[in-house]
Design a protein around this motif. Structure first.
Motif, PDB file in Angstrom:
ATOM      1  N   GLU A  62       0.819  -1.211   0.000  1.00  0.00           N
ATOM      2  CA  GLU A  62       0.000   0.000   0.000  1.00  0.00           C
ATOM      3  C   GLU A  62       0.856   1.266   0.000  1.00  0.00           C
ATOM      4  N   SER A  68      -7.955  -0.031   2.695  1.00  0.00           N
ATOM      5  CA  SER A  68      -6.716  -0.644   3.180  1.00  0.00           C
ATOM      6  C   SER A  68      -6.932  -2.112   3.527  1.00  0.00           C
ATOM      7  N   GLY A  85      -0.987   4.337  -0.948  1.00  0.00           N
ATOM      8  CA  GLY A  85      -2.311   4.378  -0.360  1.00  0.00           C
ATOM      9  C   GLY A  85      -2.874   5.764  -0.119  1.00  0.00           C
TER      10      GLY A  85
END
Length: 473
Positions: free
Chosen positions: A264, A290, A267
């Motif tokens: 991630e 997530s 992210g």
């Protein structure tokens, strides 16, 4: 008789403006007066003959001649390395203020945990929990190392054995190959889910059927499918995996005792897909979810998350990567192996103070999204004018675009020839498709976070002018 390169220099209208690129770097076995490889080990020989990525040396060359509208108007645009410079001026002032006004604690000068100092991990857990995961996180589940590369390498060493296979849905970040192979000896398997980019306009299409087919193929070859790695938002497409996709894949991996890792690292660099200039490009308004919530929901030793501050915060050079896992033996092994990969205590202290300022981080991340969206729009508006297909991005720092119609032949040779000629004629350096593990030739990654909007307009105009000249020839 004049050489081709000499003729090119004399008559090419753009290329004369730029220093001659050193395309000899693509000979991976250049000789040097001191290049007798008998002086180093077999591992050293492999390292000598293994470049990190095929465009890296050219990136450093281009970086010595950066475009500036006044000081260097004929300079180059290296748009091939995923650096995020959009708001460094804001962050650097914050770092300077901390250094000038706060006392450095005693622990900075000594040794600390191989997983990161406890106060830094606490700051990371709070930051990631508040801004990425939207749930509380336990600092004891975090391991810290010097950049995402170190985290990936350590994870491969601990979770897989030499000769095991890590699967990556293609296209995928080229340097994963080096990260998992150089020391861990883990093999890369590029899982093809599509050929033309229009198949993934609405996001990645990785399915259980794809995974089953890859598993059968790997086992047929006598190997072991040990790791599955996806990047979310995706590199290079900017696509988003949905929560439903991630949960379905997680269940499949847990049942088969395959470690499932979601990277991630991008992210918090997501596009404002509701911006009027691009809203019609998206059939669905997906939101980033997530993997951290799924990790806690499943409570499995086979689920892990990678993260780093390199892209979201724009500090690749400060080298801070993290792994989050509920697998305590993994984290203990990480601690025992991480000594060569530890993050400087001073860096940890500085960033602990930055991440701990929640108001600053909220304003900074808001500014990041605004700047990111503006740069993205500059690039895709030109691609639309040029009728160049691209994958609408939900996040990350780049656009995955299809230049295949400009190749002389849809082959690797044709792709590299176009890439080299584009740079020679425009000074704009893109990431070539080689190494991403995909079948379609002519796909290139355009990084748009290294220059401001005005400079990006110049870069895209140069590309447009060059492509127009190809159409006329």
């Amino acid at each position: 008789m004049l050489s081709i390169s000499t003729i090119f220099f004399q008559f090419c209208p753009y290329f004369r403006r730029y220093p001659q690129p050193n395309f000899g770097i693509f000979n991976l076995y250049q000789q040097h007066p001191m290049s007798d490889l008998s002086y180093i080990s077999l591992r050293g020989n492999r390292a000598y003959n293994t470049v990190v990525r095929p465009d890296f040396e050219l990136y450093f060359e281009a970086s010595k001649n950066i475009y500036h509208p006044v000081d260097n108007p004929h300079g180059t645009f290296p748009l091939n390395v995923a650096d995020n410079n959009l708001n460094w001026s804001i962050l650097s002032k914050k770092l300077q203020h901390i250094s000038a006004t706060q006392k450095i604690p005693h622990w900075v000068s000594g040794y600390t945990s191989g997983r990161g100092h406890e106060t830094f991990r606490a700051a990371l857990a709070e930051f990631v929990g508040n801004f990425l995961a939207n749930r509380p996180l336990d600092p004891e589940n975090i391991g810290v190392a010097a950049g995402a590369t170190a985290v990936i390498e350590l994870s491969a060493i601990i979770l897989a054995d030499k000769g095991d296979v890590a699967v990556f849905p293609a296209p995928a970040y080229p340097v994963y190959s080096r990260d998992i192979m150089n020391k861990a000896g883990v093999e890369r398997y590029d899982l093809i889910t599509h050929h033309d980019s229009d198949a993934i306009h609405h996001g990645p299409i990785l399915s259980i059927e794809h995974l089953e087919k890859a598993k059968q193929d790997i086992e047929y070859q006598g190997s072991n499918f040990k790791l599955l790695v996806v990047t979310n938002p995706d590199n290079p497409t900017g696509g988003l995996y949905t929560a439903e996709q991630l949960e379905t894949i997680a269940d499949w991996c847990i049942e088969r005792k395959i470690h499932f890792i979601v990277n991630e690292i991008y992210g918090l660099v997501t596009i404002n897909t509701k911006h009027p200039s691009i809203v019609t490009d998206y059939a669905h308004q997906h939101q980033f979810t997530s993997f951290l919530s799924i990790i806690h929901q499943k409570n499995s030793p086979y689920l892990h998350q990678w993260y780093a501050l390199s892209k979201d915060i724009g500090i690749s050079g400060m080298r801070v990567g993290t792994v989050y896992s509920l697998n305590q033996p993994f984290l203990s092994a990480f601690n025992n192996l991480s000594l060569p990969h530890m993050v400087s205590n001073h860096t940890q202290w500085l960033l602990e103070n930055v991440l701990g300022d929640q108001k600053f981080m909220r304003n900074f991340l808001d500014a990041q999204q605004q700047a990111l969206t503006k740069g993205y729009i500059v690039v895709v508006e030109m691609l639309k004018k040029l009728n160049i297909p691209f994958v609408p991005s939900y996040g990350s720092l780049f656009v995955w675009a299809d230049f295949s119609k400009f190749l002389k032949t849809e082959t690797l040779t044709g792709e590299m020839e176009f890439w080299e000629n584009l740079y020679k004629n425009t000074g704009v350096l893109l990431t070539p498709g080689i190494g991403f593990g995909h079948t379609k030739k002519g796909m290139f990654r355009i990084v748009y976070t290294c220059f401001d909007d005005g400079s990006l307009l110049v870069a895209m105009a140069r590309i447009a002018d060059y492509l127009s000249s190809l159409s006329k020839s």
